[in-house]
Write a protein that holds these residues in place. Sequence first.
Motif, short mmCIF file in Angstrom:
data_model
loop_
_atom_site.label_atom_id
_atom_site.label_comp_id
_atom_site.label_asym_id
_atom_site.label_seq_id
_atom_site.Cartn_x
_atom_site.Cartn_y
_atom_site.Cartn_z
N UNK A 189 0.84 -1.20 0.00
CA UNK A 189 0.00 0.00 0.00
C UNK A 189 0.87 1.25 0.00
N UNK A 190 0.42 2.27 -0.71
CA UNK A 190 1.06 3.57 -0.54
C UNK A 190 0.71 4.10 0.85
N UNK A 191 1.51 5.00 1.35
CA UNK A 191 1.37 5.45 2.73
C UNK A 191 0.15 6.35 2.92
N UNK A 192 -0.43 6.27 4.11
CA UNK A 192 -1.50 7.19 4.49
C UNK A 192 -0.89 8.55 4.81
N UNK A 193 -1.70 9.61 4.83
CA UNK A 193 -1.16 10.92 5.23
C UNK A 193 -0.46 10.87 6.59
N UNK A 194 -1.04 10.13 7.55
CA UNK A 194 -0.42 10.03 8.87
C UNK A 194 0.91 9.29 8.81
N UNK A 195 0.98 8.27 7.95
CA UNK A 195 2.23 7.52 7.81
C UNK A 195 3.31 8.38 7.16
N UNK A 196 2.91 9.18 6.18
CA UNK A 196 3.87 10.13 5.61
C UNK A 196 4.40 11.06 6.71
N UNK A 197 3.49 11.51 7.57
CA UNK A 197 3.91 12.37 8.67
C UNK A 197 4.86 11.66 9.62
N UNK A 198 4.62 10.37 9.88
CA UNK A 198 5.51 9.58 10.72
C UNK A 198 6.90 9.49 10.10
N UNK A 199 6.94 9.21 8.81
CA UNK A 199 8.22 9.09 8.11
C UNK A 199 9.01 10.40 8.23
N UNK A 200 8.31 11.49 8.08
CA UNK A 200 8.96 12.80 8.19
C UNK A 200 9.51 13.03 9.59
N UNK A 201 8.71 12.69 10.60
CA UNK A 201 9.15 12.91 11.98
C UNK A 201 10.31 12.00 12.37
N UNK A 202 10.40 10.84 11.71
CA UNK A 202 11.50 9.92 12.00
C UNK A 202 12.82 10.38 11.39
N UNK A 203 12.77 11.40 10.55
CA UNK A 203 13.99 11.96 10.01
C UNK A 203 14.30 11.59 8.58
N UNK A 204 13.33 11.01 7.87
CA UNK A 204 13.55 10.64 6.47
C UNK A 204 13.01 11.72 5.54
N UNK A 205 13.54 11.73 4.32
CA UNK A 205 13.10 12.67 3.30
C UNK A 205 12.21 12.00 2.25
N UNK A 206 12.32 10.68 2.14
CA UNK A 206 11.56 9.93 1.15
C UNK A 206 11.29 8.53 1.67
N UNK A 207 10.27 7.89 1.11
CA UNK A 207 9.87 6.57 1.58
C UNK A 207 9.56 5.68 0.38
N UNK A 208 9.93 4.40 0.51
CA UNK A 208 9.66 3.46 -0.57
C UNK A 208 9.62 2.03 -0.08
N UNK A 209 9.54 1.08 -1.02
CA UNK A 209 9.30 -0.32 -0.68
C UNK A 209 10.44 -1.23 -1.14
N UNK A 210 11.62 -0.67 -1.32
CA UNK A 210 12.74 -1.48 -1.83
C UNK A 210 14.06 -0.94 -1.28
N UNK A 211 15.15 -1.28 -1.94
CA UNK A 211 16.48 -0.68 -1.77
C UNK A 211 17.17 -1.06 -0.47
N UNK A 212 16.52 -0.82 0.67
CA UNK A 212 17.16 -1.05 1.97
C UNK A 212 17.67 -2.49 2.12
N UNK A 213 16.86 -3.53 1.84
CA UNK A 213 17.39 -4.90 1.98
C UNK A 213 18.58 -5.16 1.07
N UNK A 214 18.51 -4.66 -0.16
CA UNK A 214 19.60 -4.88 -1.11
C UNK A 214 20.89 -4.21 -0.63
N UNK A 215 20.75 -3.01 -0.09
CA UNK A 215 21.93 -2.28 0.37
C UNK A 215 22.54 -2.94 1.60
N UNK A 216 21.71 -3.44 2.50
CA UNK A 216 22.22 -4.14 3.69
C UNK A 216 23.08 -5.33 3.27
N UNK A 217 22.58 -6.12 2.32
CA UNK A 217 23.33 -7.29 1.86
C UNK A 217 24.58 -6.86 1.11
#
Length: 273
Positions: A189-217
């Motif tokens: 699912x794309x993020x809800x407005x509240x979830x976008x707000x959470x992402x912002x408060x956590x210190x991120x500039x953008x949000x997505x559904x990939x990349x992080x696992x690949x970069x960790x490995x």
Amino acid sequence: MYKNIEEAAQYIQSQISHQPDIAIILGSGLGGLKNEIDIDLKISYQDIPHFLKSTVAGHSGELIFGYFQGKKILMMSGRFHYYEGYDMKQVTFPIRVFKKLGIDKLIVSNASGGVNKAFAPGDVMLIRDHINFFPENPLRGKNLDEFGPRFPDMSEPYDLKFLQGLKLVAAERNIPVFEGVYLGLQGPTFETPAEYGMVQRLGADAVGMSTVPEVIVAKHQGMRVAAISVITDVGGPDLKVPVSHEEVLNAANVAMPKVISLVSGFLKNLDQF
């Protein structure tokens, strides 16, 4: 797992003519980049032992070997996502295979939702760090000692010299870019407005559904990584803007010339970075 990695790498090695200099993973709607390379060979994922099938629109599902800006490129046109039902070891399997092939440099691209108020659809963000909000870490379970340590350092997940190189190319070519933090969520699912707000408060500039696992490995096995996000929509607690996958692909197409120019300049000067 190690046997499967070896078998996949051996098959790819038997098909390609030279040792690749770098691997590239194309995100949603960013497949136009493959039209820029001098293609020597295309391998369908279904022909590679133990590779999965990409099920998402905008991900063609083939491994491409070719030449671009004097470099030998191995390119994933289509990636695997956790939300497709695969586990994290399956999602990151190609990164293990890249390392087995002797590749130690990786460019990752993605389409992401922006939460930085300075962003607009079609903007390009260079990732300098990430926040892992996936429910599973790809390194969970028995460590693959052949690839890296049990507790890998993540103080520099995205190579700083590569980041500076991309910024230099952007400045030389008058390509407007931002630099920021990417937060990875499970989706689909794309993020809800509240979830976008959470992402912002956590210190991120953008949000997505990939990349992080690949970069960790990739970092687990000592690979140098550069990552580019295309901002396809902008959300927040006060922004109730409908988002669709078609709009994501359209925004990615708008940004494509900038991404192509960035990657082109980066590869041309790769040895300097």
